[in-house]
Design a protein around this motif. Structure first.
Motif, PDB file in Angstrom:
ATOM      1  N   UNK A 194       0.843  -1.191   0.000  1.00  0.00           N
ATOM      2  CA  UNK A 194       0.000   0.000   0.000  1.00  0.00           C
ATOM      3  C   UNK A 194       0.879   1.242   0.000  1.00  0.00           C
ATOM      4  N   UNK A 195       0.378   2.290  -0.633  1.00  0.00           N
ATOM      5  CA  UNK A 195       1.113   3.555  -0.690  1.00  0.00           C
ATOM      6  C   UNK A 195       0.165   4.668  -0.256  1.00  0.00           C
ATOM      7  N   UNK A 196       0.675   5.615   0.524  1.00  0.00           N
ATOM      8  CA  UNK A 196      -0.112   6.740   1.021  1.00  0.00           C
ATOM      9  C   UNK A 196      -0.056   7.857  -0.005  1.00  0.00           C
ATOM     10  N   UNK A 197      -1.210   8.216  -0.583  1.00  0.00           N
ATOM     11  CA  UNK A 197      -1.289   9.306  -1.547  1.00  0.00           C
ATOM     12  C   UNK A 197      -2.160  10.423  -0.984  1.00  0.00           C
ATOM     13  N   UNK A 198      -1.746  11.686  -1.194  1.00  0.00           N
ATOM     14  CA  UNK A 198      -2.552  12.797  -0.705  1.00  0.00           C
ATOM     15  C   UNK A 198      -3.938  12.781  -1.353  1.00  0.00           C
ATOM     16  N   UNK A 199      -4.957  13.115  -0.612  1.00  0.00           N
ATOM     17  CA  UNK A 199      -6.355  13.200  -1.035  1.00  0.00           C
ATOM     18  C   UNK A 199      -6.987  11.847  -1.338  1.00  0.00           C
ATOM     19  N   UNK A 200      -6.185  10.772  -1.374  1.00  0.00           N
ATOM     20  CA  UNK A 200      -6.731   9.442  -1.628  1.00  0.00           C
ATOM     21  C   UNK A 200      -6.544   8.504  -0.447  1.00  0.00           C
ATOM     22  N   UNK A 202       7.331   6.198  -8.983  1.00  0.00           N
ATOM     23  CA  UNK A 202       7.935   6.725  -7.761  1.00  0.00           C
ATOM     24  C   UNK A 202       9.386   7.098  -8.051  1.00  0.00           C
ATOM     25  N   UNK A 203       9.768   8.339  -7.704  1.00  0.00           N
ATOM     26  CA  UNK A 203      11.136   8.821  -7.875  1.00  0.00           C
ATOM     27  C   UNK A 203      11.836   8.773  -6.528  1.00  0.00           C
ATOM     28  N   UNK A 204      12.973   8.056  -6.472  1.00  0.00           N
ATOM     29  CA  UNK A 204      13.702   7.886  -5.218  1.00  0.00           C
ATOM     30  C   UNK A 204      15.115   8.431  -5.327  1.00  0.00           C
ATOM     31  N   UNK A 228      -3.582   3.389  -0.709  1.00  0.00           N
ATOM     32  CA  UNK A 228      -4.033   2.766  -1.951  1.00  0.00           C
ATOM     33  C   UNK A 228      -3.195   1.505  -2.173  1.00  0.00           C
ATOM     34  N   UNK A 229      -3.866   0.386  -2.505  1.00  0.00           N
ATOM     35  CA  UNK A 229      -3.144  -0.854  -2.797  1.00  0.00           C
ATOM     36  C   UNK A 229      -2.489  -0.753  -4.171  1.00  0.00           C
ATOM     37  N   UNK A 230      -1.314  -1.394  -4.323  1.00  0.00           N
ATOM     38  CA  UNK A 230      -0.639  -1.389  -5.618  1.00  0.00           C
ATOM     39  C   UNK A 230       0.246  -2.619  -5.744  1.00  0.00           C
ATOM     40  N   UNK A 231       0.627  -2.935  -6.979  1.00  0.00           N
ATOM     41  CA  UNK A 231       1.533  -4.049  -7.256  1.00  0.00           C
ATOM     42  C   UNK A 231       2.903  -3.478  -7.585  1.00  0.00           C
TER      43      UNK A 231
END
Length: 95
Positions: A5-11, A43-45, A14-17
């Motif tokens: 899962x990733x934390x997105x603003x306003x959402x 995603x930029x790291x 959210x689950x992701x692969x």
């Protein structure tokens, strides 16, 4: 990020692969939606080191494509144009 899962603003979460493990500090994330309605997150790291192996420059060859010669290599070798049309032009006219 927690698991898959990733934390997105306003959402929110959210689950992701994941296609690969995320390493380093996350700088930004870009969310896109394609024409079929699927969402993709890029995603930029910022990483401390680059895990990729450097290429040995003595084994690499540069190629320059041209008109007079098909290719000119950085080793000095030239490859001539394969002129198949001129070679078989009379045979093609008979067909």
């Amino acid at each position: 990020m927690e698991g898959n899962r990733i934390q997105l603003p306003k959402l929110g979460l959210v689950r992701f692969a994941k296609s690969r493990e995320i390493e380093g500090r996350i700088l930004s994330a870009t969310v896109r939606r394609n024409s079929s309605g699927k969402y993709f997150v890029s995603v930029l790291c910022n990483m401390l080191y680059c895990p990729y192996v450097r290429v040995d420059k003595t084994k690499s060859v540069g190629i320059d494509l041209g008109l007079k010669h098909f290719a000119n290599l950085s080793t000095g070798e030239t490859i001539d144009n394969p002129k198949y049309l001129r070679k078989y032009e009379t045979k093609l006219a008979c067909w």
